[in-house]
Structures are given as structure tokens and as C-alpha cells.
Design an enzyme around this catalytic site. Structure first.
Site, PDB file in Angstrom:
ATOM      1  N   MET A  95       9.289 -19.691-128.257  1.00  0.00           N
ATOM      2  CA  MET A  95       8.396 -18.868-129.055  1.00  0.00           C
ATOM      3  C   MET A  95       7.077 -18.571-128.335  1.00  0.00           C
ATOM      4  SD  MET A  95      10.280 -18.077-131.380  1.00  0.00           S
ATOM      5  CE  MET A  95      11.502 -18.473-132.621  1.00  0.00           C
ATOM      6  N   HIS A 114      17.942 -12.852-129.479  1.00  0.00           N
ATOM      7  CA  HIS A 114      17.110 -12.460-130.618  1.00  0.00           C
ATOM      8  C   HIS A 114      18.000 -12.329-131.854  1.00  0.00           C
ATOM      9  CE1 HIS A 114      13.751 -10.595-132.682  1.00  0.00           C
ATOM     10  NE2 HIS A 114      14.597  -9.683-133.135  1.00  0.00           N
ATOM     11  N   ASP A 146      11.755  -7.915-120.586  1.00  0.00           N
ATOM     12  CA  ASP A 146      10.815  -7.064-119.855  1.00  0.00           C
ATOM     13  C   ASP A 146       9.418  -7.270-120.447  1.00  0.00           C
ATOM     14  OD1 ASP A 146      10.714  -5.620-122.181  1.00  0.00           O
ATOM     15  OD2 ASP A 146      11.681  -3.818-121.383  1.00  0.00           O
ATOM     16  N   VAL A 149       7.968  -6.694-126.286  1.00  0.00           N
ATOM     17  CA  VAL A 149       8.487  -7.752-127.177  1.00  0.00           C
ATOM     18  C   VAL A 149       9.876  -7.330-127.647  1.00  0.00           C
ATOM     19  CG1 VAL A 149       8.132  -8.991-129.338  1.00  0.00           C
ATOM     20  CG2 VAL A 149       6.177  -8.445-127.888  1.00  0.00           C
ATOM     21  N   GLU A 179      25.391 -16.269-132.284  1.00  0.00           N
ATOM     22  CA  GLU A 179      24.550 -16.513-131.102  1.00  0.00           C
ATOM     23  C   GLU A 179      25.226 -17.506-130.178  1.00  0.00           C
ATOM     24  OE1 GLU A 179      20.369 -17.327-131.763  1.00  0.00           O
ATOM     25  OE2 GLU A 179      20.394 -16.284-133.685  1.00  0.00           O
TER      26      GLU A 179
HETATM   27  C1  GAR Z   1      17.579 -18.536-132.743  1.00  0.00           C
HETATM   28  O1  GAR Z   1      17.998 -17.917-133.932  1.00  0.00           O
HETATM   29  C2  GAR Z   1      17.053 -17.506-131.772  1.00  0.00           C
HETATM   30  O2  GAR Z   1      17.735 -16.279-131.840  1.00  0.00           O
HETATM   31  C3  GAR Z   1      15.646 -17.351-132.266  1.00  0.00           C
HETATM   32  O3  GAR Z   1      15.227 -18.654-132.556  1.00  0.00           O
HETATM   33  C4  GAR Z   1      16.353 -19.418-132.969  1.00  0.00           C
HETATM   34  C5  GAR Z   1      16.411 -20.697-132.157  1.00  0.00           C
HETATM   35  O4  GAR Z   1      17.395 -21.535-132.670  1.00  0.00           O
HETATM   36  N1  GAR Z   1      14.803 -16.732-131.278  1.00  0.00           N
HETATM   37  C6  GAR Z   1      13.813 -15.917-131.587  1.00  0.00           C
HETATM   38  O5  GAR Z   1      13.514 -15.633-132.726  1.00  0.00           O
HETATM   39  C7  GAR Z   1      13.069 -15.378-130.397  1.00  0.00           C
HETATM   40  N2  GAR Z   1      12.135 -14.380-130.792  1.00  0.00           N
HETATM   41  P1  GAR Z   1      17.861 -22.810-131.850  1.00  0.00           P
HETATM   42  O6  GAR Z   1      16.585 -23.569-131.453  1.00  0.00           O
HETATM   43  O7  GAR Z   1      18.691 -23.582-132.833  1.00  0.00           O
HETATM   44  O8  GAR Z   1      18.627 -22.336-130.654  1.00  0.00           O
END
Ligand code: GAR
Length: 220
Positions: A95, A114, A146, A149, A179
Site C-alpha cells: 500500500m 488490483h 507505471d 495509480v 487473484e
Molecule cells: C488484494 O486484494 C490486492 O489486490 C489488494 O490488496 C489485497 C491484499 O491481500 N491490493 C490493492 O488494493 C493495491 N492497490 P493479501 O495481503 O491477502 O494478498
């Protein structure tokens, strides 16, 4: 395809680390030709650090609050990644916004996942935003990073339906399941050198075409 030389991947995570876990699991199962050379977090309480330690992977915590500027933080992160011999930087729930210094140190070698179907819903709290917008589908996107955001060239996407009674947590869990499939796959494609970037478009050499289309709610 099993490769002789494994891709050296560093995973950067701020949270629970379920995406990291899917990468660890698939590497251990031999489906993913990647060696995780470092798991780095800006949050010492990140579950991702514990998951990495349990798997015997080197970890490092660099707290962004210890630095005056984003660039100073990124310089320290880049030095650690270089020292670990990183070939690909994998952001998995990291983050922090990546500065130009970081991008220039790893050109076209930083990827992110994402939890929305980009270019819809960049930024934060995107599952809630998709529900409130009334979208019938959302999903997840793996993309190169890139200077913007969540704007980089898209490598792969998965879609999931949104139901009337969904809340943020339920939708996030449905998306996370996808994911965990597409992120290790995208890394494997990069390890196999099948990923070609042409402008904004990414092509995966020798990939199949999807044949299905989805309608939500279903017709009749
Ligand atoms: C995931 O859903 C990922 O896509 C998101 O944070 C989560 C992490 O989960 N990423 C973002 O929002 C990036 N902007 P995790 O720690 O269980 O892998």
C-alpha cells in the site's frame, strides 16, 4: 514448461499476504518457476512477513515512517531489492505509491495486482465502490506498474459477478480467489519470457483465446 533457471522474485506486501501465499504454494508445488528471494514489508505486523518466515524465505521490514520523503524510502527499498538479486518486483497488497526512482531502477520489472477490473475503479476501497456503483461484474487485474495509480499495461484479468446482497467483504473474498490464480500465472508467463509489451498492450505468446462470454443477471 519447467525452466532450468528460476526467476528471482521479490514480493512486497503490507497486509495479510494471501497473494504471497499463493505464490509460495505454487513455487513449492513446482507449477511456478520462481524463487522468492525476499519478502519486504513497510509494516512490521504484516501477516505476509509471518507467512514468509514460515516458508523459510528471507524477510525485511522497512518502515516508511522512518523516512522524510517517498524517494528516500524508495531508495532504501531499491538497494535491498538489488542486494537480494531481484529480477522481478511483485507488489502484493503493497500500500505505497511507487516513485520514479523505484520505476527507473526496475524498468518494466514491477507488477501489481488490483482488486477491480481496471481501468474501472483504480485506487482504494474498490470493492465497495464497485458495489455502490451498481456494477454487475468486478474482478482483478495484474498489470505492469507505471508512474500513474493503477494505470500500467494490463497483463491479465479475471471477472466475478456482483450479487444484490454482496457486501465489501464478500466481494473481496470472491475476487481474492481469482487473484490467487492469475497472479502466479502472470509471474510464470514472465518467467517463461512470453510477455511482450507493445505500447499499452501486453501480449502473451502462445496463449489461447477465451471463448466464453458472461451475462449477469442471466438471460431468462
Ligand atoms: C488484494 O486484494 C490486492 O489486490 C489488494 O490488496 C489485497 C491484499 O491481500 N491490493 C490493492 O488494493 C493495491 N492497490 P493479501 O495481503 O491477502 O494478498
Amino acid at each position: 514448461m519447467t525452466l532450468n533457471k528460476k526467476l528471482r522474485v521479490a514480493v512486497l506486501a503490507s497486509g495479510g499476504g494471501t497473494n504471497l501465499q499463493s505464490i509460495i504454494d505454487q513455487s513449492q508445488e513446482g507449477i511456478l518457476d520462481a524463487e522468492i528471494c525476499l519478502v519486504l514489508s513497510n509494516n512490521q505486523d504484516a501477516g505476509a512477513l509471518k507467512r514468509a518466515q514460515q516458508a523459510g524465505i528471507e524477510t525485511l521490514c522497512i518502515d516508511h515512517r522512518d523516512f522524510k520523503t517517498r524517494e528516500q524510502f524508495d531508495q532504501t527499498v531499491v538497494a535491498a531489492l538489488k542486494k537480494a538479486g531481484t529480477e522481478l518486483v511483485v507488489l502484493a497488497g503493497f500500500m505505497r505509491i511507487i516513485s520514479e526512482i523505484f520505476l527507473q531502477a526496475f524498468p518494466q520489472k514491477i507488477i501489481n495486482i488490483h482488486p477491480a477490473l481496471l481501468p474501472a475503479f483504480p485506487g482504494l476501497h474498490v470493492q465497495q465502490k464497485a458495489i455502490e456503483y451498481g456494477a454487475k461484474f468486478s474482478g482483478c487485474t495484474v498489470h505492469f506498474v507505471d508512474a500513474g495509480v493503477d494505470t500500467g499495461p494490463i497483463i491479465a484479468q479475471a471477472i466475478v459477478p456482483i450479487f444484490n446482497d454482496d457486501n465489501e467483504e464478500i466481494l473481496a473474498a470472491r475476487i481474492l480467489e481469482q487473484e490467487h490464480k492469475i497472479y502466479p500465472q502472470a509471474i510464470q508467463w514472465i518467467a517463461e519470457k512470453r510477455v511482450k509489451i507493445e505500447g499499452r498492450c501486453v501480449h502473451i505468446e502462445d496463449s489461447k483465446n477465451v471463448t466464453a462470454a458472461f451475462i449477469n443477471p442471466p438471460i431468462r
